[in-house]
Write a protein that holds these residues in place. Sequence first.
Motif, PDB file in Angstrom:
ATOM      1  N   MET A   1      -7.961   6.915  -8.934  1.00  0.00           N
ATOM      2  CA  MET A   1      -7.925   5.936  -7.848  1.00  0.00           C
ATOM      3  C   MET A   1      -7.048   4.742  -8.220  1.00  0.00           C
ATOM      4  O   MET A   1      -6.319   4.200  -7.398  1.00  0.00           O
ATOM      5  CB  MET A   1      -9.345   5.478  -7.522  1.00  0.00           C
ATOM      6  N   THR A   2      -7.109   4.353  -9.514  1.00  0.00           N
ATOM      7  CA  THR A   2      -6.277   3.233  -9.979  1.00  0.00           C
ATOM      8  C   THR A   2      -4.792   3.542  -9.799  1.00  0.00           C
ATOM      9  O   THR A   2      -4.017   2.708  -9.337  1.00  0.00           O
ATOM     10  CB  THR A   2      -6.568   2.940 -11.465  1.00  0.00           C
ATOM     11  N   ILE A   3      -4.423   4.785 -10.153  1.00  0.00           N
ATOM     12  CA  ILE A   3      -3.015   5.193 -10.011  1.00  0.00           C
ATOM     13  C   ILE A   3      -2.623   5.207  -8.533  1.00  0.00           C
ATOM     14  O   ILE A   3      -1.545   4.736  -8.164  1.00  0.00           O
ATOM     15  CB  ILE A   3      -2.793   6.599 -10.621  1.00  0.00           C
ATOM     16  N   TYR A   4      -3.524   5.747  -7.679  1.00  0.00           N
ATOM     17  CA  TYR A   4      -3.204   5.849  -6.262  1.00  0.00           C
ATOM     18  C   TYR A   4      -3.082   4.468  -5.622  1.00  0.00           C
ATOM     19  O   TYR A   4      -2.179   4.223  -4.812  1.00  0.00           O
ATOM     20  CB  TYR A   4      -4.272   6.672  -5.527  1.00  0.00           C
ATOM     21  N   MET A   5      -3.957   3.557  -6.013  1.00  0.00           N
ATOM     22  CA  MET A   5      -3.894   2.192  -5.474  1.00  0.00           C
ATOM     23  C   MET A   5      -2.598   1.514  -5.914  1.00  0.00           C
ATOM     24  O   MET A   5      -1.981   0.760  -5.145  1.00  0.00           O
ATOM     25  CB  MET A   5      -5.103   1.380  -5.946  1.00  0.00           C
ATOM     26  N   ARG A   6      -2.186   1.799  -7.133  1.00  0.00           N
ATOM     27  CA  ARG A   6      -0.916   1.231  -7.613  1.00  0.00           C
ATOM     28  C   ARG A   6       0.253   1.808  -6.815  1.00  0.00           C
ATOM     29  O   ARG A   6       1.214   1.108  -6.502  1.00  0.00           O
ATOM     30  CB  ARG A   6      -0.745   1.541  -9.099  1.00  0.00           C
ATOM     31  N   LEU A   7       0.132   3.083  -6.487  1.00  0.00           N
ATOM     32  CA  LEU A   7       1.161   3.734  -5.683  1.00  0.00           C
ATOM     33  C   LEU A   7       1.244   3.119  -4.291  1.00  0.00           C
ATOM     34  O   LEU A   7       2.331   2.912  -3.738  1.00  0.00           O
ATOM     35  CB  LEU A   7       0.836   5.225  -5.593  1.00  0.00           C
ATOM     36  N   LEU A   8       0.078   2.805  -3.737  1.00  0.00           N
ATOM     37  CA  LEU A   8       0.032   2.243  -2.384  1.00  0.00           C
ATOM     38  C   LEU A   8       0.639   0.842  -2.305  1.00  0.00           C
ATOM     39  O   LEU A   8       1.011   0.388  -1.219  1.00  0.00           O
ATOM     40  CB  LEU A   8      -1.410   2.212  -1.883  1.00  0.00           C
ATOM     41  N   LYS A   9       0.760   0.153  -3.445  1.00  0.00           N
ATOM     42  CA  LYS A   9       1.372  -1.172  -3.451  1.00  0.00           C
ATOM     43  C   LYS A   9       2.836  -1.105  -2.992  1.00  0.00           C
ATOM     44  O   LYS A   9       3.370  -2.070  -2.453  1.00  0.00           O
ATOM     45  CB  LYS A   9       1.300  -1.790  -4.853  1.00  0.00           C
ATOM     46  N   TYR A  10       3.455   0.047  -3.219  1.00  0.00           N
ATOM     47  CA  TYR A  10       4.842   0.206  -2.791  1.00  0.00           C
ATOM     48  C   TYR A  10       4.962   0.309  -1.273  1.00  0.00           C
ATOM     49  O   TYR A  10       6.061   0.221  -0.720  1.00  0.00           O
ATOM     50  CB  TYR A  10       5.467   1.444  -3.459  1.00  0.00           C
ATOM     51  N   ILE A  11       3.821   0.527  -0.602  1.00  0.00           N
ATOM     52  CA  ILE A  11       3.826   0.618   0.864  1.00  0.00           C
ATOM     53  C   ILE A  11       3.781  -0.774   1.497  1.00  0.00           C
ATOM     54  O   ILE A  11       4.112  -0.947   2.671  1.00  0.00           O
ATOM     55  CB  ILE A  11       2.637   1.482   1.342  1.00  0.00           C
ATOM     56  N   LYS A  12       3.376  -1.777   0.730  1.00  0.00           N
ATOM     57  CA  LYS A  12       3.161  -3.125   1.265  1.00  0.00           C
ATOM     58  C   LYS A  12       4.321  -3.645   2.117  1.00  0.00           C
ATOM     59  O   LYS A  12       4.103  -4.197   3.202  1.00  0.00           O
ATOM     60  CB  LYS A  12       2.859  -4.100   0.125  1.00  0.00           C
ATOM     61  N   PRO A  13       5.592  -3.481   1.689  1.00  0.00           N
ATOM     62  CA  PRO A  13       6.691  -3.979   2.537  1.00  0.00           C
ATOM     63  C   PRO A  13       6.783  -3.284   3.897  1.00  0.00           C
ATOM     64  O   PRO A  13       7.438  -3.793   4.805  1.00  0.00           O
ATOM     65  CB  PRO A  13       7.949  -3.683   1.690  1.00  0.00           C
ATOM     66  N   TYR A  14       6.141  -2.122   4.029  1.00  0.00           N
ATOM     67  CA  TYR A  14       6.235  -1.342   5.268  1.00  0.00           C
ATOM     68  C   TYR A  14       4.855  -1.244   5.933  1.00  0.00           C
ATOM     69  O   TYR A  14       4.557  -0.268   6.628  1.00  0.00           O
ATOM     70  CB  TYR A  14       6.784   0.058   4.957  1.00  0.00           C
ATOM     71  N   LEU A  15       4.015  -2.243   5.696  1.00  0.00           N
ATOM     72  CA  LEU A  15       2.626  -2.208   6.150  1.00  0.00           C
ATOM     73  C   LEU A  15       2.506  -2.111   7.670  1.00  0.00           C
ATOM     74  O   LEU A  15       1.648  -1.387   8.190  1.00  0.00           O
ATOM     75  CB  LEU A  15       1.884  -3.452   5.638  1.00  0.00           C
ATOM     76  N   GLN A  16       3.373  -2.844   8.402  1.00  0.00           N
ATOM     77  CA  GLN A  16       3.296  -2.812   9.865  1.00  0.00           C
ATOM     78  C   GLN A  16       3.550  -1.404  10.394  1.00  0.00           C
ATOM     79  O   GLN A  16       2.837  -0.914  11.282  1.00  0.00           O
ATOM     80  CB  GLN A  16       4.291  -3.802  10.468  1.00  0.00           C
ATOM     81  N   ARG A  17       4.578  -0.763   9.857  1.00  0.00           N
ATOM     82  CA  ARG A  17       4.860   0.614  10.277  1.00  0.00           C
ATOM     83  C   ARG A  17       3.710   1.540   9.888  1.00  0.00           C
ATOM     84  O   ARG A  17       3.378   2.471  10.632  1.00  0.00           O
ATOM     85  CB  ARG A  17       6.167   1.095   9.641  1.00  0.00           C
ATOM     86  N   MET A  18       3.112   1.279   8.732  1.00  0.00           N
ATOM     87  CA  MET A  18       2.008   2.112   8.285  1.00  0.00           C
ATOM     88  C   MET A  18       0.818   1.990   9.242  1.00  0.00           C
ATOM     89  O   MET A  18       0.174   2.995   9.586  1.00  0.00           O
ATOM     90  CB  MET A  18       1.585   1.706   6.868  1.00  0.00           C
ATOM     91  N   VAL A  19       0.518   0.790   9.692  1.00  0.00           N
ATOM     92  CA  VAL A  19      -0.592   0.567  10.634  1.00  0.00           C
ATOM     93  C   VAL A  19      -0.335   1.332  11.930  1.00  0.00           C
ATOM     94  O   VAL A  19      -1.221   2.015  12.458  1.00  0.00           O
ATOM     95  CB  VAL A  19      -0.787  -0.941  10.913  1.00  0.00           C
ATOM     96  N   VAL A  20       0.903   1.223  12.467  1.00  0.00           N
ATOM     97  CA  VAL A  20       1.250   1.939  13.707  1.00  0.00           C
ATOM     98  C   VAL A  20       1.153   3.444  13.487  1.00  0.00           C
ATOM     99  O   VAL A  20       0.645   4.183  14.343  1.00  0.00           O
ATOM    100  CB  VAL A  20       2.671   1.548  14.181  1.00  0.00           C
ATOM    101  N   ALA A  21       1.625   3.910  12.310  1.00  0.00           N
ATOM    102  CA  ALA A  21       1.581   5.338  12.008  1.00  0.00           C
ATOM    103  C   ALA A  21       0.143   5.843  11.954  1.00  0.00           C
ATOM    104  O   ALA A  21      -0.178   6.915  12.495  1.00  0.00           O
ATOM    105  CB  ALA A  21       2.284   5.616  10.677  1.00  0.00           C
ATOM    106  N   ILE A  22      -0.733   5.070  11.329  1.00  0.00           N
ATOM    107  CA  ILE A  22      -2.143   5.472  11.225  1.00  0.00           C
ATOM    108  C   ILE A  22      -2.800   5.498  12.602  1.00  0.00           C
ATOM    109  O   ILE A  22      -3.601   6.389  12.905  1.00  0.00           O
ATOM    110  CB  ILE A  22      -2.904   4.540  10.251  1.00  0.00           C
ATOM    111  N   ILE A  23      -2.452   4.527  13.449  1.00  0.00           N
ATOM    112  CA  ILE A  23      -2.975   4.530  14.827  1.00  0.00           C
ATOM    113  C   ILE A  23      -2.528   5.801  15.550  1.00  0.00           C
ATOM    114  O   ILE A  23      -3.324   6.450  16.253  1.00  0.00           O
ATOM    115  CB  ILE A  23      -2.508   3.265  15.595  1.00  0.00           C
ATOM    116  N   CYS A  24      -1.262   6.166  15.391  1.00  0.00           N
ATOM    117  CA  CYS A  24      -0.744   7.395  16.013  1.00  0.00           C
ATOM    118  C   CYS A  24      -1.474   8.626  15.469  1.00  0.00           C
ATOM    119  O   CYS A  24      -1.813   9.550  16.232  1.00  0.00           O
ATOM    120  CB  CYS A  24       0.761   7.536  15.742  1.00  0.00           C
TER     121      CYS A  24
END
Length: 574
Positions: A1-24
């Motif tokens: 989980m620690t590794i995955y959470m660290r990986l998800l930090k790279y998504i931070k700059p694209y968080l808005q798109r990620m939120v829209v994608a998850i809604i879709c």
Amino acid sequence: MTIYMRLLKYIKPYLQRMVVAIICIILAASANLYVPWILRDIIDQVLASKDMSMLNTIASGIVVVFFLRGIFFFGQTYLMSYIGQKVIIDIREAVYRHLQRLSLSYYEKRQTGQLMSYITNDVAAVQGALVESMIELVTEGMTLIGSLGAMFYLHWQLSLLTLVTAPLVGQTMNIFGKKLRKSSALIQERAADITSVLQESISSVRVIKSFAREEYEIERFKKENHQNFRAQMKNSQIMATLTPIIEFVAAIGITMIIWYGGREVINNNLTAGSLIAFLVYAVNLSNPIKRLSRVYGNIQKALAAAQRVFDVLDTQPEIQDMPGAKVLEQIDGYVTFNQLTFEYKPGEPALNQIQLEVKPGQVVAIVGPSGAGKTTIANLIPRFYDPIAGNITIDGIDIKTITLKSLREQVGIVPQETVLFNGSVYNNILYGNLEAGRDEIIAAAKAANAHQFIMDMPDGYDTQIGERGSKLSGGQRQRISIARAILKNPRILILDEATSALDAESEKLVQQAVDKLMIGRTSFVIAHRLSTVKRADMIVVMERGKIVEQGTHDELIASAGLYSKLYQVQFQSK
């Protein structure tokens, strides 16, 4: 989980798109949850009551829902792909940037193919966890939650009975997850080994063919390929075991639903349509669990690759700027070695208490038998390594207190094995000073005796020279390397046997270029060629990591020491 959470930090700059994608993703998954409800209404209302109006309403609803689902599906696929690609680009650039900053010792301990595998195979495996696996994770998770909610609404007692199998599924996934991560890490290692053998054999193809070792290399590749096959099959074995176990547990749950639910319909506690809908939701429940087990395996594989990537990013350079390091401004080139000691391996000094002073503009030839420590001295001046004792000063300034960039900008190196880049002659010379203009590049090429042969080539300075300058002769490559050093205009110059591998004609042209290059610079020449050594202002003779003699050519010949013996053995025949 620690590794995955660290990986998800790279998504931070694209968080808005990620939120829209998850809604879709959620909305697209919700459409699938609508189907069992339709079945319930068709059985309990349309077929039982023969309600045509309800049938029309349901038919219209299906068209609208699945039209919207198509739009949401497009949104989830496009946005997640965009985010995944951008994150992979960022990670790949981060790894490459970090590799550029790591010390020379890091590269000497690892194979080139292994390092290439970090940026290609491992980063590509991470992409799967961020795109395909993320879509499936959210989709199946939504289906799982939605199905559970609908099931409790339809019949809560039957739902509780269904959930009896959930802890067993969870424990099974946990046990197999550990095995999957271990086997996936082994797969990535085997892939790196294949890349390493491939890179080595392709780059050394001339040597392979000259020794007629094609069959040997084929066998070596086959061995690594088979090791990779075994690692892949081990992973497949685990996955092939996991899925049937999950399905078997789910089948037990479905059987319990059919028996208990059928009894409830017989006793008029549940409608037939609700039971059919419940069964569909239960299947929807088992399918996500089955798919999530596959996603879990893919994520474990990606995490194994991510661990290798983060291991690179977490590696600190052995040689780096000290806190408060200063920029080295224009220098005279006064170099002093103060009781310098260095070891490649603990307890085995490559240099032992070297004491040497070199004045600005002096040419110092460093000679001695193989393994004496000549090249090691040259490697310490630009801080490719740090000594374990003593120090090096330039104009009285300890080089450890200087920024690496400003130090290396003052040092020019012309190695024995010339390294050129795949591109034009112009760009290879420009590498010495990226701010230089065309006139300066041509002037540097003329000073290096390279201008004439460059102009004789089909496209002049724009001629493509191939990988590592493969389209040029050894002498031509060396003269371009010297032109690059001239363009850099360093105050300190290191020539590591720059003419040792050339024929007589090429050596003469290169030596002339070297002589021009050394004018007005503090120069360290590691050479066996008599012409360069004899003209040196000072000759330093090394043996077993120590300076055993130093002086001019005539002084050392007269002393009848090691240099005199080397001269008689190596030079007198010339």
